[in-house]
Write a protein that holds these residues in place. Structure first.
Motif, PDB file in Angstrom:
ATOM      1  N   ARG A 307     -26.791   9.854 -43.414  1.00 19.79           N
ATOM      2  CA  ARG A 307     -26.202  11.056 -42.823  1.00 19.79           C
ATOM      3  C   ARG A 307     -26.545  11.115 -41.339  1.00 19.79           C
ATOM      4  NH1 ARG A 307     -26.940  16.481 -45.797  1.00 19.79           N
ATOM      5  NH2 ARG A 307     -25.394  16.963 -44.203  1.00 19.79           N
ATOM      6  N   CYS A 308     -25.578  11.560 -40.549  1.00 21.19           N
ATOM      7  CA  CYS A 308     -25.885  11.809 -39.139  1.00 21.19           C
ATOM      8  C   CYS A 308     -25.107  13.045 -38.696  1.00 21.19           C
ATOM      9  CB  CYS A 308     -25.580  10.588 -38.276  1.00 21.19           C
ATOM     10  SG  CYS A 308     -23.906  10.007 -38.382  1.00 21.19           S
ATOM     11  N   ALA A 309     -25.660  13.714 -37.689  1.00 19.74           N
ATOM     12  CA  ALA A 309     -25.136  15.018 -37.291  1.00 19.74           C
ATOM     13  C   ALA A 309     -23.669  14.950 -36.865  1.00 19.74           C
ATOM     14  CB  ALA A 309     -26.001  15.576 -36.167  1.00 19.74           C
ATOM     15  N   CYS A 310     -23.294  13.877 -36.118  1.00 15.85           N
ATOM     16  CA  CYS A 310     -21.938  13.825 -35.565  1.00 15.85           C
ATOM     17  C   CYS A 310     -20.878  13.813 -36.662  1.00 15.85           C
ATOM     18  CB  CYS A 310     -21.788  12.610 -34.651  1.00 15.85           C
ATOM     19  SG  CYS A 310     -21.979  11.056 -35.535  1.00 15.85           S
ATOM     20  N   CYS A 311     -21.138  13.037 -37.724  1.00 15.80           N
ATOM     21  CA  CYS A 311     -20.156  12.956 -38.806  1.00 15.80           C
ATOM     22  C   CYS A 311     -20.100  14.283 -39.561  1.00 15.80           C
ATOM     23  CB  CYS A 311     -20.490  11.822 -39.766  1.00 15.80           C
ATOM     24  SG  CYS A 311     -20.424  10.209 -38.972  1.00 15.80           S
ATOM     25  N   ASP A 312     -21.286  14.943 -39.703  1.00 12.65           N
ATOM     26  CA  ASP A 312     -21.294  16.251 -40.363  1.00 12.65           C
ATOM     27  C   ASP A 312     -20.440  17.251 -39.589  1.00 12.65           C
ATOM     28  OD1 ASP A 312     -22.937  15.192 -42.229  1.00 12.65           O
ATOM     29  OD2 ASP A 312     -24.792  16.128 -41.499  1.00 12.65           O
ATOM     30  N   GLY A 314     -17.799  16.486 -37.822  1.00 10.40           N
ATOM     31  CA  GLY A 314     -16.424  16.008 -37.672  1.00 10.40           C
ATOM     32  C   GLY A 314     -16.136  15.523 -36.250  1.00 10.40           C
ATOM     33  N   HIS A 315     -17.195  15.081 -35.552  1.00  8.04           N
ATOM     34  CA  HIS A 315     -17.089  14.521 -34.192  1.00  8.04           C
ATOM     35  C   HIS A 315     -16.473  15.461 -33.183  1.00  8.04           C
ATOM     36  CE1 HIS A 315     -17.159  11.013 -36.992  1.00  8.04           C
ATOM     37  NE2 HIS A 315     -18.281  10.900 -36.324  1.00  8.04           N
ATOM     38  N   ARG A 316     -16.695  16.769 -33.382  1.00  3.82           N
ATOM     39  CA  ARG A 316     -16.237  17.742 -32.396  1.00  3.82           C
ATOM     40  C   ARG A 316     -17.238  18.875 -32.334  1.00  3.82           C
ATOM     41  NH1 ARG A 316     -11.756  17.693 -29.473  1.00  3.82           N
ATOM     42  NH2 ARG A 316     -11.191  19.815 -28.884  1.00  3.82           N
ATOM     43  N   LEU A 323     -18.959  11.046 -29.631  1.00  2.23           N
ATOM     44  CA  LEU A 323     -18.899   9.655 -30.079  1.00  2.23           C
ATOM     45  C   LEU A 323     -19.587   9.598 -31.442  1.00  2.23           C
ATOM     46  CD1 LEU A 323     -19.976   7.743 -26.853  1.00  2.23           C
ATOM     47  CD2 LEU A 323     -17.672   8.029 -27.748  1.00  2.23           C
ATOM     48  N   CYS A 324     -19.234   8.595 -32.235  1.00  2.06           N
ATOM     49  CA  CYS A 324     -19.860   8.517 -33.556  1.00  2.06           C
ATOM     50  C   CYS A 324     -21.151   7.688 -33.490  1.00  2.06           C
ATOM     51  CB  CYS A 324     -18.898   7.923 -34.566  1.00  2.06           C
ATOM     52  SG  CYS A 324     -19.638   7.879 -36.203  1.00  2.06           S
ATOM     53  N   ASP A 325     -22.272   8.358 -33.763  1.00  2.00           N
ATOM     54  CA  ASP A 325     -23.577   7.674 -33.746  1.00  2.00           C
ATOM     55  C   ASP A 325     -23.589   6.503 -34.715  1.00  2.00           C
ATOM     56  OD1 ASP A 325     -24.202   9.711 -32.128  1.00  2.00           O
ATOM     57  OD2 ASP A 325     -25.816  10.569 -33.346  1.00  2.00           O
ATOM     58  N   ARG A 326     -22.966   6.732 -35.875  1.00  2.00           N
ATOM     59  CA  ARG A 326     -22.988   5.702 -36.910  1.00  2.00           C
ATOM     60  C   ARG A 326     -22.372   4.398 -36.395  1.00  2.00           C
ATOM     61  NH1 ARG A 326     -23.176   6.888 -42.195  1.00  2.00           N
ATOM     62  NH2 ARG A 326     -22.304   8.928 -41.832  1.00  2.00           N
ATOM     63  N   GLU A 327     -21.221   4.555 -35.721  1.00  2.84           N
ATOM     64  CA  GLU A 327     -20.534   3.362 -35.206  1.00  2.84           C
ATOM     65  C   GLU A 327     -21.385   2.680 -34.139  1.00  2.84           C
ATOM     66  OE1 GLU A 327     -18.061   2.161 -36.787  1.00  2.84           O
ATOM     67  OE2 GLU A 327     -18.037   3.938 -38.067  1.00  2.84           O
TER      68      GLU A 327
HETATM   69 ZN   LIG Z   1     -20.208  10.057 -36.773  1.00  5.81          ZN
END
Ligand SMILES: [Zn+2]
Length: 506
Positions: A307-312, A314-316, A323-327
């Motif tokens: 899990r990472c905050a950005c995806c939670d 929705g990248h906005r 930017l997506c941390d995961r990527e």
């Molecule tokens: Zn992300």
């Protein structure tokens, strides 16, 4: 650790991807992008104010506790989603435990001397000899000093803790710190993972681990993994043993009722052992259960499931694209290890085996068990002081020797036995009733070991009452032999795994 990389003005998918690759390439270089972001804080400063830095969300002024440092002794990796108190207790035991044991030992010895000289008051324990005062100063002062030192000792090791060392109030600096994380890890001598079940589900924690292992290259990495349950478990065991020793130094008895009169404190210890021992068995089982969870989580480690905050979000966030941390992290790991999957495989095959072996074998070391069982010796220092004050010096010295035998030889053997039982039967039972039954059965078996020690002690005292030195030798001799045999067994069964290991990178 939780970070987010804000501020891509790119709206198109392709533009965002290109920017992510650019950021990843920059992070993967492991450079420090701004000299002032290479910072550390003293371990005691991170633990100040009941470890405010690990508890509170308000971290405005914490940055002032950090300083610029070329070298970081230890990088603390932990998940912000785990319980803070467990982490704090584990850090206190890790950093202050040794000092607490040394100081408390000194104070209990001083208490013994002061009582023997008649400076400290005592309690009447034998009603027929009201003038004979007994000491329980060594046990009490030892416990109090241990707690005080554990809480107030100021370890000065320079460590990196994100909440203190990253300036969250200055966006530019914060960004530079995140870009420099690889570089900061590269300059850290060791990394301590404060492991709880949430750790391996957080993306940035995995990033820290991969960056640290990559930065060591083929040289061996000093990675300390401390399950956060270790702190509370050690504290419970230590307090439990103090509790068990309390009747030995306080319960009234009548020596003329021998042997039953002098047995009373021992029987009291047995009763207290049931209460304290129950809690200890429960704590040890819970520790080994947490290791099983760790093993399971490392086995299933995956960047895609983290899990990472950005995806939670929705990248906005507040109208700004993130930017997506995961990527970014996956891109970095691909640069370092070939692909995220290759890193995950390395974790499963190499790290998992090394870590689980070490957490079972190396955490419960001789040093650890001596620290936890030291209250046994304090209790015997009290008995020695109580005889020294009536000028029975020979008796007093034999108590000190017996105390040393119990603390240095019997205690660790019994604790090893208890730890082994708890490890073997750590599985949670299907109901609370069964769980209680399991704890009680294990305690009963462990008490068997305690009874062997107690009976051998009483028999030696009973049969050789008049000849103190024979009694001490007959009691201590066999335990010395058992301890030597156990030591030889451990040495022969110890594999040659060292304290650090390396992870192959492609
Ligand atoms: Zn992300």
């Amino acid at each position: 650790m939780e970070h987010e990389i804000h501020g891509s003005s790119e709206r198109s998918e392709g533009g965002r991807e290109a920017k992510q690759v650019k950021v990843a390439t920059r992070v993967a270089r492991m450079e420090i992008s701004m000299p002032k972001v290479l910072r550390a804080t003293r371990a005691h400063q991170a633990l100040e104010g009941c470890a405010e830095a690990l508890r509170s969300d308000d971290c405005g002024s914490l940055y002032l506790k950090s300083f610029r440092s070329e070298k970081i002794s230890c990088f603390w990796s932990h998940s912000w989603h785990g319980g803070p108190w467990m982490k704090i207790m584990t850090l206190l035991v890790h950093y202050n435990g040794r000092a607490a044991v040394l100081f408390s030992l000194c104070f209990s010895l001083i208490s013994m001397v002061l009582f023997s000289l008649g400076i400290l008051p005592g309690i009447v324990r034998a009603p027929r000899s009201p003038d004979w005062k007994w000491s329980s100063w060594s046990l009490i002062s030892g416990f109090v000093v241990a707690v005080v030192v554990l809480l107030l000792w100021r370890p000065r090791e320079p460590v990196f803790l994100d909440r203190i060392c990253i300036n969250k109030n200055n966006m530019e600096e914060k960004k530079a710190s995140i870009f420099s994380l690889g570089g900061i890890l590269k300059r850290s001598e060791k990394m301590m993972v404060l492991w709880d079940p949430t750790w391996s589900t957080r993306l940035w924690c995995l990033f820290e681990l991969s960056a640290f292992l990559k930065s060591r290259g083929s040289s061996e990495a000093k990675l300390l993994i401390r399950p956060t349950f270790l702190g509370p478990c050690s504290m419970i065991l230590f307090s439990g043993i103090c509790f068990v020793m309390l009747p030995v130094t306080t319960i009234s008895f009548n020596p003329s009722w021998w042997p039953f009169g002098s047995l009373l404190p021992a029987l009291g210890a047995l009763l207290f052992l049931f209460i304290g021992g129950y809690v200890m068995v429960g704590a040890l089982r819970a520790y080994f259960r947490s290791l099983e969870t760790l093993q399971e989580r490392l086995q299933n480690i995956s960047f895609d499931d983290c899990r990472c905050a950005c995806c939670d979000l929705g990248h906005r966030l507040e109208g700004v694209d993130l930017l997506c941390d995961r990527e970014i992290v996956k891109e970095c790991v691909s640069i370092w290890f070939g692909s995220p999957e290759a890193f995950e495989d390395c974790i499963r095959s190499e790290l998992l085996a090394a870590v689980t072996w070490r957490l079972k074998q190396d955490v419960f070391t001789r040093h650890w068990s001596l620290s936890v069982t030291i209250p046994v010796f304090w209790g015997f220092l009290d008995l020695a002081a109580s005889f020294a004050i009536i000028h029975e010096y020979e008796e007093a010295l034999s108590f000190i020797i017996e105390g040393l035998v119990l603390w240095l030889l019997c205690g660790p053997i019994l604790l090893d036995f208890m730890t082994w039982l708890a490890f073997r039967y750590c599985r949670r039972a299907s109901s609370i009733r069964r769980e209680i039954c399991t704890n009680l059965s294990l305690l009963l078996v462990a008490s068997g070991g305690f009874l062997v020690i107690l009976v051998s002690y009483i028999l030696c005292q009973g049969f050789l009452n008049e000849r103190i030195w024979y009694a001490t030798a007959f009691f201590g001799g066999p335990w010395c032999i058992i301890a030597v045999l156990q030591f030889l067994y451990k040495v022969s069964h110890r594999s040659h795994r060292s304290n650090s290991f390396s992870l192959r990178s492609s």
